[in-house]
Motif scaffolding. Structure first.
Motif, PDB file in Angstrom:
ATOM      1  N   ASP A 126       4.017 -14.051  -1.720  1.00  0.00           N
ATOM      2  CA  ASP A 126       4.073 -13.573  -0.336  1.00  0.00           C
ATOM      3  C   ASP A 126       5.405 -12.920   0.014  1.00  0.00           C
ATOM      4  O   ASP A 126       5.658 -12.583   1.166  1.00  0.00           O
ATOM      5  CB  ASP A 126       3.778 -14.709   0.641  1.00  0.00           C
ATOM      6  CG  ASP A 126       4.811 -15.837   0.584  1.00  0.00           C
ATOM      7  OD1 ASP A 126       5.788 -15.730  -0.196  1.00  0.00           O
ATOM      8  OD2 ASP A 126       4.638 -16.835   1.316  1.00  0.00           O
ATOM      9  N   ASP A 163       0.216 -18.796  -5.711  1.00  0.00           N
ATOM     10  CA  ASP A 163      -0.380 -17.462  -5.911  1.00  0.00           C
ATOM     11  C   ASP A 163      -1.899 -17.565  -5.888  1.00  0.00           C
ATOM     12  O   ASP A 163      -2.573 -17.270  -6.876  1.00  0.00           O
ATOM     13  CB  ASP A 163       0.108 -16.858  -7.234  1.00  0.00           C
ATOM     14  CG  ASP A 163      -0.351 -15.417  -7.446  1.00  0.00           C
ATOM     15  OD1 ASP A 163      -0.748 -14.764  -6.460  1.00  0.00           O
ATOM     16  OD2 ASP A 163      -0.332 -14.957  -8.603  1.00  0.00           O
ATOM     17  N   ARG A 219       5.887  -6.310  -1.965  1.00  0.00           N
ATOM     18  CA  ARG A 219       5.122  -6.075  -0.738  1.00  0.00           C
ATOM     19  C   ARG A 219       4.503  -4.684  -0.743  1.00  0.00           C
ATOM     20  O   ARG A 219       3.333  -4.507  -0.347  1.00  0.00           O
ATOM     21  CB  ARG A 219       6.022  -6.260   0.488  1.00  0.00           C
ATOM     22  CG  ARG A 219       6.315  -7.714   0.835  1.00  0.00           C
ATOM     23  CD  ARG A 219       6.948  -7.840   2.200  1.00  0.00           C
ATOM     24  NE  ARG A 219       8.274  -7.224   2.237  1.00  0.00           N
ATOM     25  CZ  ARG A 219       9.400  -7.883   1.985  1.00  0.00           C
ATOM     26  NH1 ARG A 219       9.363  -9.179   1.654  1.00  0.00           N
ATOM     27  NH2 ARG A 219      10.565  -7.271   2.029  1.00  0.00           N
TER      28      ARG A 219
END
Length: 444
Positions: free
Chosen positions: A165, A428, A54
């Motif tokens: 994610d 993805d 992230r």
């Protein structure tokens, strides 16, 4: 973009240039790779991986995934980016009752072999103990047990995966089945695998390696006989051949009952000697763990490296004539390893791994120390392997180097690439995981 923000979200260590351990962390197997990530995140669990991922996305940083660091291109080391270092996650837990092993994503093959052999068990693993379990498995995974038990990826029951994610999912035949299919041979395109669950097999750990050496000038006929005998070899035997300079060695590696192995090696010796007497015979009984580490020094981390590889459905005489055309300087060493057996038992559509009708894998591998030789060494390897490409039926994705989209077309059929692209679209779509042998999503 501050280090403090990153450290607040990570349970493991964060390294930057100048820190103790930073240079060790960025150094990988191929000494030609000399890049400097902005940060190295030494992850302690899947949550760390998700947090690092992230952070990289939020700050528009390239990121690479490091386990064993054996990828020839060095995708694990993004210059100025973020390296996700999985090596602190190296645990292997074996359940001998169920014959299962749970292996963290940063484990090396040596840890897997040691932990399983304590219980008289094993699963297919590669030939060098400091290779990462993750990279080997995601590309397929050839090893000395493959003709008996299938490739490494054929022995995976489930994967724990951090997706693009930041989600943590488990992929198996029942959960996320398309992701499970793609991870068995599709490489690192779909997420970061933080745990593998493998099926194990009883293996008492007795092996024999046999090599019969010939000068290159007289080796062509013995190699033809070796090729012919490989077609009917027992599954305990993996026929191998190497060429280094003017030395040619043909033989086999046997994993199984030593009496049967001794008989198979004696028969190979008789057949070869009827064609040409070898100048040396090397027959070495050893434990499975010794077998799995015997190439560790040869494949150490201080060499500059380049290679090209092919799959062959057959080694016809014209092809072998090309293999023996070795007159120019800087030619790479050659290895040939037999496939077949349990590898070919699996239907080609069952996994992303392809070309299960392969009879032999060929690798032309150069290693050297002087940077001034880089272009000459790489050019020689390209020319040498390129002369044989018209005989090839494809290539192993884990041996692809600077091949780009053309390499992917050699590794996978058009149908496989279409299915892999669909999985990429689902997991993805932004091509976050692109430092790999990249399967691009359809929108890119």
């Amino acid at each position: 973009m501050t280090r403090a923000v990153l450290e607040q979200t990570i349970g493991g260590d964060v390294l930057a240039p100048g820190d103790d351990g930073y240079d060790e962390a960025r150094t990988v197997w191929n000494a030609m790779v000399d890049r400097h990530p902005r940060f190295v995140v030494r992850c302690s669990d899947a949550a760390d991986v998700a947090a690092a991922l992230r952070y990289a996305r939020e700050h528009d940083l390239e990121f690479g995934i490091r386990c064993g660091g054996h990828g020839i291109v060095g995708h694990a080391v993004p210059d100025g980016g973020l390296m996700i270092d999985l090596r602190p996650m190296g645990a292997v837990v074996v359940d001998p009752a169920t014959r299962r092993a749970r292996v963290q994503g940063g484990a090396l093959l040596g840890a897997l072999d040691v932990a399983t052999q304590e219980h008289g068990l094993a699963t297919t693993a590669g030939n060098v103990s400091h290779t990462g379990v993750g990279g080997l498995t995601l590309g397929g995974g050839m090893g000395w047990l493959a003709r008996r038990h299938g490739l490494t990826c054929d022995n995976v029951v489930s994967f724990e995966v951090v997706t693009a994610d930041g989600s943590i999912v488990r992929a198996s035949a029942e959960e996320h089945p398309e992701l499970f299919w793609a991870l068995r041979g599709g490489g690192g395109n779909f997420g970061v695998v933080t745990e593998f669950e493998f099926v194990l097999h009883p293996e008492p750990g007795r092996t024999i390696a046999a090599e019969f050496h010939y000068p290159a000038a007289v080796a062509a006929m013995p190699m033809r006989r070796w090729r012919d005998l490989s077609a009917t070899a027992p599954r305990e035997a993996t026929f191998t051949a190497t060429i280094s300079g003017q030395d040619v060695a043909v033989g086999l590696v046997w994993v199984g009952d030593p009496e049967a192995g001794g008989a198979a090696i004696a028969e190979l010796d008789r057949e070869l000697s009827a064609v040409a007497e070898p100048v040396a015979r090397v027959v070495e009984p050893m434990s499975y763990l010794e077998l799995q580490t015997r190439e560790d020094d040869l494949e150490g981390h201080t060499w500059r490296r380049y290679w090209k590889g092919h799959y062959f459905r057959a080694l016809d005489d014209e092809l072998l004539d090309l293999v023996f055309e070795r007159d120019e300087p800087y030619l790479p060493d050659v290895s040939l390893q037999a496939y077949g057996g349990a590898i070919a038992d699996v239907d080609d559509d069952d996994t992303a791994f392809s070309r299960r009708d392969t009879a032999f894998e060929f690798v032309a591998a150069a290693r050297w120390r002087d940077p001034s030789e880089d272009e000459a060494r790489m050019s020689a390897a390209r020319r040498y392997a390129g002369a044989m490409e018209r005989f090839a039926s494809g290539a192993y994705v884990n041996v692809l180097g600077d091949d780009g989209a053309a390499g992917l077309r050699r590794a996978y059929s058009d149908e496989k690439l279409a299915r892999l692209t669909a999985v990429k679209d689902a997991y993805d779509p932004d091509n976050v995981f692109h430092l790999n042998q990249n399967i691009r999503p359809s929108a890119r």
